[in-house]
Design an enzyme around this catalytic site. Structure first.
Site, PDB file in Angstrom:
ATOM      1  N   CYS A 115       0.808  -1.226   0.000  1.00  0.00           N
ATOM      2  CA  CYS A 115       0.000   0.000   0.000  1.00  0.00           C
ATOM      3  C   CYS A 115       0.839   1.273   0.000  1.00  0.00           C
ATOM      4  O   CYS A 115       0.336   2.352  -0.291  1.00  0.00           O
ATOM      5  CB  CYS A 115      -0.936   0.019   1.197  1.00  0.00           C
ATOM      6  SG  CYS A 115      -2.051  -1.370   1.212  1.00  0.00           S
ATOM      7  N   HIS A 255      -3.433   7.048   3.453  1.00  0.00           N
ATOM      8  CA  HIS A 255      -3.846   5.815   2.763  1.00  0.00           C
ATOM      9  C   HIS A 255      -5.249   5.439   3.218  1.00  0.00           C
ATOM     10  O   HIS A 255      -5.565   5.482   4.415  1.00  0.00           O
ATOM     11  CB  HIS A 255      -2.842   4.708   3.107  1.00  0.00           C
ATOM     12  CG  HIS A 255      -3.274   3.341   2.673  1.00  0.00           C
ATOM     13  ND1 HIS A 255      -3.786   3.091   1.421  1.00  0.00           N
ATOM     14  CD2 HIS A 255      -3.282   2.146   3.333  1.00  0.00           C
ATOM     15  CE1 HIS A 255      -4.080   1.805   1.332  1.00  0.00           C
ATOM     16  NE2 HIS A 255      -3.788   1.213   2.472  1.00  0.00           N
ATOM     17  N   ASN A 285     -10.204  -0.027   0.181  1.00  0.00           N
ATOM     18  CA  ASN A 285      -8.740   0.016   0.200  1.00  0.00           C
ATOM     19  C   ASN A 285      -8.214  -0.433  -1.166  1.00  0.00           C
ATOM     20  O   ASN A 285      -8.297  -1.611  -1.506  1.00  0.00           O
ATOM     21  CB  ASN A 285      -8.231  -0.898   1.319  1.00  0.00           C
ATOM     22  CG  ASN A 285      -6.714  -0.906   1.428  1.00  0.00           C
ATOM     23  OD1 ASN A 285      -6.008  -0.395   0.564  1.00  0.00           O
ATOM     24  ND2 ASN A 285      -6.209  -1.505   2.500  1.00  0.00           N
TER      25      ASN A 285
END
Ligand code: ACO
Length: 328
Positions: A115, A255, A285
């Site tokens: 990520c 994030h 996500n």
């Protein structure tokens, strides 16, 4: 610490048209819209159509970033793609995007930082620009996370979506300045978030059925805890390194892993909730895509304004984490 005047000349994003809502997931696993919204803030996520791959998402985001920069694809010298879901192990996603952009003879490579991949690509972009001042760098975060999601596992399948975001970096021209980037890793904690099946330590024999290890496996609570702590810490570190404080930050763009993580990082930062950007309700996500996708959206919608100091931060498998400071 090395400094150079790196400018973000253009931003782009892409999410597949197909949307998977919480109501759709209720039909697949034993879950509820109420549980998902309360625990994660996610209402829906975009997922690829049959025949659409990570490189397609990255190519679309790249085209938008190039248009925003007013540049032809052929002006690009480097393509750096943060992804843990490349189309293939070989060739890299960056090479496929080069081909899909109709260009060649560039420098193109992928970065494996889960990520945090896009923040890592920004740092690699800065490094390339220090070595090659005339370079024009395409930094991309692109993921088809749903390919590595087990849709029989309710603890993970509700969390993720597919998408891409891109930025064009140069040493000249108009655009927000990339003031600094800070990165970190802790490989000792790697086992808390894994996608191992198909790797050299978790091989498949011809004809063998895929195992659970093919899919994302995570210790949710542990990941949660480390994500909040690590993002908050690295944000403070980058501010201190640049002689700034929390009070100077106009927008925090973390994030998009879970609304509760975003909220907790914002609280630790002591920043007003209306200064924290989130689109997790619509995208879930999207791993390395989440920061550039949100950044492109936040600029286009006017959430980020001229003069703003913007703090990006991300956390992912590895563990990896990082922060970046932009001055608009
Ligand atoms: N629907 C309904 N119930 C569920 C679901 C679901 N989708 N998933 C889990 N549950 C149940 C569990 O079985 C458990 O039931 P039990 O109490 O009877 O055992 C209960 O809900 C609570 O489960 P927890 O895992 O304790 O729930 P928690 O509040 O920790 O939330 C979550 C789980 C959302 C995964 C959270 O821990 C989280 O977001 N962690 C971070 C994960 C993440 O974002 N990882 C990605 C990081 S970035 C990257 O690199 C990919």
């Amino acid at each position: 610490m090395m400094k150079n005047n790196v400018v973000i000349r253009g931003l782009g994003r892409y999410a597949p048209e197909k949307v998977l809502t919480n109501a759709d997931l209720e039909k697949i696993v034993e879950t509820s819209d109420e549980w998902i919204v309360t625990r994660t803030g996610i209402k829906e996520r975009h997922i690829v159509e049959e025949g659409q791959f990570t490189s397609d998402l990255g190519t679309e985001a790249a085209k938008m970033a190039l248009a925003d920069a007013g540049m032809d694809a052929d002006e690009i010298t480097h393509i750096i793609v943060g992804t843990f879901t490349p189309d293939h192990l070989v060739p890299s996603c960056a090479c496929i995007i080069e081909k899909k952009l109709g260009i060649k003879n560039k420098v193109a490579f992928d970065i494996a930082a889960a990520c945090t991949g896009f923040i890592y690509s920004l740092e690699m972009g800065r490094a390339m620009l220090a070595l090659h001042p005339d370079a024009k760098i395409l930094c991309i975060g692109a993921e088809m996370v749903t390919h590595r999601v087990n849709f029989t596992d309710r603890t993970t399948c509700v969390l993720f979506g597919d998408g891409a975001g891109a930025a064009v970096l140069t040493n000249d021209g108009e655009g927000p300045e990339l003031l600094d980037v800070k990165l970190a890793t802790d490989g000792n904690l790697g086992s808390l978030l894994t996608v191992s099946g198909g790797g050299s330590a978790s091989t498949y024999k011809p004809g063998e059925t895929i195992r659970d290890d093919y899919f994302i496996q995570l210790q949710g609570r542990e990941v949660f805890k480390h994500a909040v702590r690590s993002m908050a810490t690295i944000c403070e570190e980058i501010l201190e390194a640049n002689g700034l404080t929390k009070k100077n930050v106009d927008v925090l763009l973390p994030h998009q892993a879970n609304w509760r993580i975003i909220d907790a990082v914002g609280r630790k930062f002591d920043i007003a909730p209306e200064k924290v950007y989130s689109n997790i309700d619509r995208f879930g996500n999207t791993s390395a895509a989440s920061v550039p996708l949100a950044l492109s959206e936040a600029v286009e919608t006017g959430f980020i304004k001229d003069g703003d100091l913007v703090m990006l931060t991300a956390f992912g498998g590895g563990f990896t984490w990082g922060s970046a400071l932009l001055k608009f």
